[in-house]
Scaffold this motif. Structure first.
Motif, short mmCIF file in Angstrom:
data_model
loop_
_atom_site.label_atom_id
_atom_site.label_comp_id
_atom_site.label_asym_id
_atom_site.label_seq_id
_atom_site.Cartn_x
_atom_site.Cartn_y
_atom_site.Cartn_z
N LYS A 207 16.70 25.84 -17.15
CA LYS A 207 16.02 24.91 -16.27
C LYS A 207 16.34 23.46 -16.66
O LYS A 207 16.44 23.15 -17.84
CB LYS A 207 14.50 25.12 -16.30
CG LYS A 207 14.05 26.53 -15.92
CD LYS A 207 14.37 26.86 -14.47
CE LYS A 207 13.81 28.22 -14.09
NZ LYS A 207 14.15 28.60 -12.70
N THR A 208 16.47 22.62 -15.68
CA THR A 208 16.74 21.20 -15.94
C THR A 208 15.45 20.52 -16.40
O THR A 208 14.43 20.57 -15.71
CB THR A 208 17.25 20.50 -14.67
OG1 THR A 208 18.39 21.21 -14.18
CG2 THR A 208 17.61 19.06 -14.97
N LEU A 209 15.52 19.89 -17.58
CA LEU A 209 14.35 19.20 -18.13
C LEU A 209 14.31 17.74 -17.68
O LEU A 209 13.26 17.24 -17.31
CB LEU A 209 14.36 19.28 -19.66
CG LEU A 209 14.36 20.70 -20.26
CD1 LEU A 209 14.45 20.62 -21.77
CD2 LEU A 209 13.12 21.45 -19.82
N MET A 210 15.44 17.07 -17.74
CA MET A 210 15.50 15.68 -17.31
C MET A 210 16.94 15.26 -17.10
O MET A 210 17.87 15.89 -17.59
CB MET A 210 14.84 14.76 -18.34
CG MET A 210 15.45 14.75 -19.75
SD MET A 210 17.02 13.83 -19.94
CE MET A 210 16.45 12.17 -19.60
N ALA B 251 13.93 12.18 -10.02
CA ALA B 251 13.54 12.93 -11.21
C ALA B 251 12.63 14.09 -10.85
O ALA B 251 12.72 15.18 -11.43
CB ALA B 251 12.86 12.00 -12.21
N GLU B 252 11.73 13.88 -9.90
CA GLU B 252 10.80 14.93 -9.49
C GLU B 252 11.53 16.09 -8.81
O GLU B 252 11.18 17.26 -9.00
CB GLU B 252 9.74 14.37 -8.52
CG GLU B 252 8.77 13.38 -9.14
CD GLU B 252 9.39 12.01 -9.41
OE1 GLU B 252 10.47 11.72 -8.83
OE2 GLU B 252 8.82 11.24 -10.20
N GLN C 258 13.67 18.10 -11.77
CA GLN C 258 12.99 18.70 -12.92
C GLN C 258 12.52 20.11 -12.60
O GLN C 258 11.90 20.38 -11.58
CB GLN C 258 11.78 17.85 -13.33
CG GLN C 258 11.14 18.33 -14.64
CD GLN C 258 10.05 17.38 -15.10
OE1 GLN C 258 9.50 16.62 -14.31
NE2 GLN C 258 9.72 17.42 -16.38
N GLY C 259 12.88 21.06 -13.50
CA GLY C 259 12.47 22.44 -13.36
C GLY C 259 13.38 23.30 -12.51
O GLY C 259 13.17 24.50 -12.39
N THR C 260 14.43 22.70 -11.92
CA THR C 260 15.37 23.50 -11.12
C THR C 260 16.36 24.21 -12.03
O THR C 260 16.59 23.80 -13.17
CB THR C 260 16.14 22.60 -10.14
OG1 THR C 260 16.89 21.61 -10.89
CG2 THR C 260 15.20 21.89 -9.19
N TYR D 262 19.70 24.75 -13.41
CA TYR D 262 20.83 23.82 -13.47
C TYR D 262 22.09 24.39 -12.84
O TYR D 262 22.76 23.73 -12.03
CB TYR D 262 21.10 23.43 -14.93
CG TYR D 262 22.24 22.46 -15.10
CD1 TYR D 262 22.07 21.11 -14.79
CD2 TYR D 262 23.49 22.88 -15.56
CE1 TYR D 262 23.12 20.22 -14.93
CE2 TYR D 262 24.54 22.00 -15.70
CZ TYR D 262 24.35 20.66 -15.39
OH TYR D 262 25.39 19.78 -15.53
#
Length: 231
Positions: A176-179, A192-193, A196-198, A200
């Motif tokens: 998952k993408t953190l930032m 950013a919203e 985030q969480g997608t 990668y």
């Protein structure tokens, strides 16, 4: 007459025994008991004063004036305000301040005392305990400084991320993408919203490259000397 004398003597002995026990309890707690006479300004200090502030019994005879002299200048106004408020209300006081040790260093003190009224209801005496809290205050200050350093380092790191032209992404072990830093977000036209969480790989990597990059990720997790830039 002899019986009355014996009873009075025994009563004095009992009082002295209880006083000695009280002094032992106070000494074991590391605190200093005090009795402040408002009419005369005299203060009777417990025997542990020498242990806490370094002054022997013969050096602690200056009363309220001497206490004011020991009191740290920066703590004077606030401490006296609390003292006068408690005296006016004939109530309990719990405050902390610094007193000067005989050797010149500052000792942080927690002062807990209550005022005792006379027959008219006005405060006549203050009875209380002084506790040396220097170690606790120093520990709190060290923690505060460490927290400030941590926050400063974190803010600096965030500044680098926000202003760096390099493309930076952080990915969790679950993929998952953190930032992402602003430079990469701008390039990909994501917020950013949104990112985030997608996942990668499925969100950002073309289908033909996913399997190869997934293998690189797996190897980088199991081999701590490898980076995703290694071929």
């Amino acid at each position: 007459m002899a019986r009355d004398f014996t009873e009075r003597k025994r009563a004095k002995e009992v009082i002295r025994e209880w006083k000695d026990r009280y002094e032992l309890i106070v000494a074991a707690s590391g605190q200093v008991a005090y009795d402040y006479d408002l009419a005369t300004g005299a203060i009777l200090w417990g025997r542990t004063m020498e242990k806490v502030l370094g002054y022997g019994p013969d050096e602690c005879v200056g009363g309220i004036g001497q206490w004011l002299d020991w009191l740290h200048p920066q703590d004077r106004e606030e401490t006296l305000r609390k003292l006068h408020e408690a005296e006016a209300a004939c109530s309990f006081m719990d405050t902390r301040y610094r007193l000067r040790h005989k050797k010149g260093r500052d000792v942080w003190i927690r002062d807990r005392g209550f005022f005792v009224p006379d027959a008219t209801g006005r405060a006549a005496r203050q009875l209380g305990m002084l506790e040396d809290i220097t170690a606790a205050v120093q520990t709190q200050e060290a923690l505060r400084q460490n927290e400030a350093k941590y926050l400063g380092a974190r803010q600096f790191s965030q500044l680098l991320l926000d202003t760096s032209p390099a493309l930076i992404v952080a990915i969790g072990l679950d993929g998952k993408t953190l930032m992402m830093n602003p430079a990469l977000l701008d390039l990909l036209e994501y917020s950013a919203e949104e990112i985030q969480g997608t996942d990668y790989l499925t969100t950002l990597i073309p289908a033909e490259d996913r399997e190869r990059l997934a293998e690189v990720f797996r190897r980088s997790v199991t081999d701590d000397k490898m980076t995703i830039n290694d071929k």
